[in-house]
Write a protein that holds these residues in place. Structure first.
Motif, PDB file in Angstrom:
ATOM      1  N   THR A 124       0.806  -1.222   0.000  1.00  0.00           N
ATOM      2  CA  THR A 124       0.000   0.000   0.000  1.00  0.00           C
ATOM      3  C   THR A 124       0.841   1.274   0.000  1.00  0.00           C
ATOM      4  N   LYS A 125       2.093   1.176   0.479  1.00  0.00           N
ATOM      5  CA  LYS A 125       2.959   2.347   0.621  1.00  0.00           C
ATOM      6  C   LYS A 125       2.301   3.421   1.489  1.00  0.00           C
ATOM      7  N   ALA A 126       1.544   2.984   2.477  1.00  0.00           N
ATOM      8  CA  ALA A 126       0.832   3.925   3.347  1.00  0.00           C
ATOM      9  C   ALA A 126       1.789   4.742   4.194  1.00  0.00           C
ATOM     10  N   PHE A 127       2.878   4.115   4.651  1.00  0.00           N
ATOM     11  CA  PHE A 127       3.830   4.782   5.533  1.00  0.00           C
ATOM     12  C   PHE A 127       5.242   4.575   5.012  1.00  0.00           C
ATOM     13  N   ALA A 128       6.128   5.505   5.321  1.00  0.00           N
ATOM     14  CA  ALA A 128       7.532   5.394   4.912  1.00  0.00           C
ATOM     15  C   ALA A 128       8.117   4.106   5.472  1.00  0.00           C
ATOM     16  N   ASP A 129       8.806   3.356   4.621  1.00  0.00           N
ATOM     17  CA  ASP A 129       9.293   2.022   4.995  1.00  0.00           C
ATOM     18  C   ASP A 129      10.141   2.044   6.254  1.00  0.00           C
ATOM     19  N   GLN A 130      11.088   2.974   6.342  1.00  0.00           N
ATOM     20  CA  GLN A 130      12.000   2.991   7.478  1.00  0.00           C
ATOM     21  C   GLN A 130      11.260   3.307   8.782  1.00  0.00           C
ATOM     22  N   CYS A 131      10.382   4.308   8.739  1.00  0.00           N
ATOM     23  CA  CYS A 131       9.623   4.670   9.945  1.00  0.00           C
ATOM     24  C   CYS A 131       8.728   3.527  10.391  1.00  0.00           C
ATOM     25  N   PHE A 132       8.097   2.875   9.432  1.00  0.00           N
ATOM     26  CA  PHE A 132       7.182   1.795   9.779  1.00  0.00           C
ATOM     27  C   PHE A 132       7.947   0.594  10.309  1.00  0.00           C
ATOM     28  N   ALA A 133       9.122   0.316   9.722  1.00  0.00           N
ATOM     29  CA  ALA A 133       9.945  -0.796  10.204  1.00  0.00           C
ATOM     30  C   ALA A 133      10.380  -0.551  11.653  1.00  0.00           C
ATOM     31  N   GLN A 134      10.737   0.677  11.972  1.00  0.00           N
ATOM     32  CA  GLN A 134      11.118   1.001  13.350  1.00  0.00           C
ATOM     33  C   GLN A 134       9.942   0.826  14.304  1.00  0.00           C
ATOM     34  N   PHE A 135       8.757   1.195  13.842  1.00  0.00           N
ATOM     35  CA  PHE A 135       7.551   1.025  14.644  1.00  0.00           C
ATOM     36  C   PHE A 135       7.291  -0.457  14.913  1.00  0.00           C
TER      37      PHE A 135
ATOM     38  N   GLN B 253       9.493  -2.849  14.867  1.00  0.00           N
ATOM     39  CA  GLN B 253      10.545  -3.324  15.758  1.00  0.00           C
ATOM     40  C   GLN B 253      10.203  -3.023  17.215  1.00  0.00           C
ATOM     41  N   GLU B 254       9.631  -1.871  17.436  1.00  0.00           N
ATOM     42  CA  GLU B 254       9.224  -1.485  18.787  1.00  0.00           C
ATOM     43  C   GLU B 254       8.160  -2.449  19.330  1.00  0.00           C
ATOM     44  N   LEU B 255       7.196  -2.791  18.486  1.00  0.00           N
ATOM     45  CA  LEU B 255       6.155  -3.740  18.906  1.00  0.00           C
ATOM     46  C   LEU B 255       6.763  -5.107  19.209  1.00  0.00           C
ATOM     47  N   TRP B 256       7.681  -5.530  18.354  1.00  0.00           N
ATOM     48  CA  TRP B 256       8.306  -6.847  18.540  1.00  0.00           C
ATOM     49  C   TRP B 256       9.115  -6.893  19.831  1.00  0.00           C
ATOM     50  N   LYS B 257       9.827  -5.828  20.107  1.00  0.00           N
ATOM     51  CA  LYS B 257      10.630  -5.782  21.331  1.00  0.00           C
ATOM     52  C   LYS B 257       9.729  -5.919  22.560  1.00  0.00           C
ATOM     53  N   ARG B 258       8.613  -5.213  22.564  1.00  0.00           N
ATOM     54  CA  ARG B 258       7.683  -5.316  23.681  1.00  0.00           C
ATOM     55  C   ARG B 258       7.154  -6.733  23.830  1.00  0.00           C
ATOM     56  N   ALA B 259       6.848  -7.363  22.701  1.00  0.00           N
ATOM     57  CA  ALA B 259       6.304  -8.725  22.747  1.00  0.00           C
ATOM     58  C   ALA B 259       7.303  -9.692  23.371  1.00  0.00           C
TER      59      ALA B 259
ATOM     60  N   PRO C 144      13.186 -10.756  10.163  1.00  0.00           N
ATOM     61  CA  PRO C 144      13.400  -9.381   9.691  1.00  0.00           C
ATOM     62  C   PRO C 144      13.646  -8.363  10.785  1.00  0.00           C
ATOM     63  N   PHE C 145      13.330  -8.683  12.044  1.00  0.00           N
ATOM     64  CA  PHE C 145      13.500  -7.702  13.115  1.00  0.00           C
ATOM     65  C   PHE C 145      14.632  -8.079  14.055  1.00  0.00           C
ATOM     66  N   VAL C 146      15.587  -8.895  13.554  1.00  0.00           N
ATOM     67  CA  VAL C 146      16.655  -9.396  14.409  1.00  0.00           C
ATOM     68  C   VAL C 146      17.505  -8.261  14.971  1.00  0.00           C
ATOM     69  N   GLY C 147      17.581  -7.140  14.259  1.00  0.00           N
ATOM     70  CA  GLY C 147      18.392  -6.019  14.710  1.00  0.00           C
ATOM     71  C   GLY C 147      17.758  -5.204  15.818  1.00  0.00           C
ATOM     72  N   THR C 148      16.588  -5.597  16.272  1.00  0.00           N
ATOM     73  CA  THR C 148      15.859  -4.834  17.280  1.00  0.00           C
ATOM     74  C   THR C 148      16.598  -4.780  18.606  1.00  0.00           C
ATOM     75  N   PHE C 149      17.258  -5.839  18.990  1.00  0.00           N
ATOM     76  CA  PHE C 149      17.817  -5.948  20.332  1.00  0.00           C
ATOM     77  C   PHE C 149      19.309  -5.641  20.356  1.00  0.00           C
ATOM     78  N   SER C 150      19.688  -4.903  21.378  1.00  0.00           N
ATOM     79  CA  SER C 150      21.110  -4.663  21.612  1.00  0.00           C
ATOM     80  C   SER C 150      21.724  -5.918  22.216  1.00  0.00           C
ATOM     81  N   PHE C 151      23.056  -5.955  22.290  1.00  0.00           N
ATOM     82  CA  PHE C 151      23.731  -7.112  22.874  1.00  0.00           C
ATOM     83  C   PHE C 151      23.280  -7.304  24.325  1.00  0.00           C
ATOM     84  N   GLY C 152      23.184  -6.198  25.068  1.00  0.00           N
ATOM     85  CA  GLY C 152      22.766  -6.295  26.461  1.00  0.00           C
ATOM     86  C   GLY C 152      21.363  -6.843  26.615  1.00  0.00           C
TER      87      GLY C 152
END
Length: 341
Positions: free
Chosen positions: A276-287, A289-295, A316-324
């Motif tokens: 749909t290209k509703a939202f910018a890819d990078q911004c939406f991917a970060q969003f 990632q935030e949901l995945w981290k909470r889950a 696809p969201f493997v980069g969400t988490f820091s090493f810590g």
């Protein structure tokens, strides 16, 4: 100079309205008609308005025969306005002196914008707290994923945009009608916010957010899921909506939520946005990632399956988490007996 309408709905606002009127009538931009709609007030509002209208010919008062409620009163006001540009105001708030001229000038320079608001300041009688909002259309639209990051009371709008597209306030969303209305406007026009404080909101215990908090939260959540479905062209099940709201707003967690379910939901969101290209890819991917981290962080079923989903190189969201953060997840899993889900 262009003549405009200022729309001010009021219900039992006698204790606030004189301050609001003073701020409106004292604007540096004098070319307006102040349309006040008294929605069946039972206090001294009518007398205050009658006296004020004698002193300033710009004040026009319409009296509803009975209380229609804010949504119907706003729709009535838009229809009664005899100018294209309409500035909103609320009876318990205060407009800074340059508000009107700055909003009008912006709309003249940006004919593609159908509604424009501004930053504001909250006043609780003791402290002042600034509220800043995104100011360009794409950022405002993206912010609507989370909630209503646009102050309806600060806005100037084009009547022609509303009437041409028949986008009036929807009575099915009481106390969240502005949020729902704005999400539909994103489909037909651009939104904007002036990045400066032009409006002051008075905090008191008679506000909607206090008196009808539960209803407002419920309908705001309905708009959140409706907007995502609208933009991504998805049809979510009720359970998927509940999972999404849990991740987004800390709403009650649905029973037995698995990371597989969350992964499937987030992946569907990502795929849909790519189409749909509703939202910018990078911004939406970060969003996402935030949901995945909470889950993952709040997942109670920590197991080997959790590790696979968090650390899989194919995810696809493997980069969400820091090493810590990854270390903390492993540590929590070690504290529990490892098992397969």
């Amino acid at each position: 100079m262009e003549f405009i309408t200022v729309l001010l709905p009021v219900f039992n606002g006698a204790s606030f309205i004189e301050r609001a009127l003073k701020s409106i009538l004292g604007q540096s931009y004098p070319y307006f008609s102040l349309l006040i709609i008294d929605d069946g007030s039972t206090d001294n509002t009518a007398a205050v308005l009658a006296e004020a209208s004698k002193k300033d010919h710009r004040i026009k008062v319409h009296y509803n025969r009975k209380n229609l409620g804010l949504i119907h009163t706003l729709n009535l006001g838009i229809n009664l306005a005899n100018t294209d540009l309409i500035i909103r105001a609320d009876v318990d708030d205060y407009s800074l002196p340059e508000r009107f001229i700055k909003l009008v000038n912006f709309m003249k320079k940006n004919p593609d914008v159908g509604i424009c608001g501004s930053w504001l300041e909250y006043n609780n009688g003791r402290d002042y707290v600034q509220q800043k909002y995104p100011h360009n259309h794409n950022d405002i639209k993206f912010s609507f994923i989370r909630g209503c990051y646009f102050s309806h009371g600060t806005a100037i709008l084009r009547k022609s945009v509303v009437t041409k597209n028949q986008i009036f306030y929807n009575p099915e969303f009481p106390h969240a009608e502005d949020y729902e209305w704005l999400t539909r406007l994103t489909k037909v026009t651009k939104l904007a916010n002036l990045p400066e404080i032009l409006y002051e909101v008075t905090i008191h215990d008679q506000q909607v957010s206090y008196k009808y908090r539960d209803v407002q939260i419920q309908n705001t959540n309905l708009v959140r899921t409706k907007f995502v479905e609208q933009e991504l062209m998805l049809e979510l099940t009720q359970r998927q909506k509940n999972i999404y709201l849990w991740l987004l707003t800390w709403a009650p967690k649905p029973t037995e939520v698995t990371l597989d379910e969350v992964y499937h939901l987030i992946s569907n969101f990502q795929s849909a946005n790519q189409k749909t290209k509703a939202f910018a890819d990078q911004c939406f991917a970060q969003f996402l990632q935030e949901l995945w981290k909470r889950a993952v962080i709040f997942n109670n079923r920590r197991s080997l399956s959790t590790l696979r989903l968090v650390f899989s190189s194919k995810f696809p969201f493997v980069g969400t988490f820091s090493f810590g953060e990854k270390f903390k997840i492993i540590f929590k899993i070690i504290l529990k007996p490892l098992k397969e889900n």
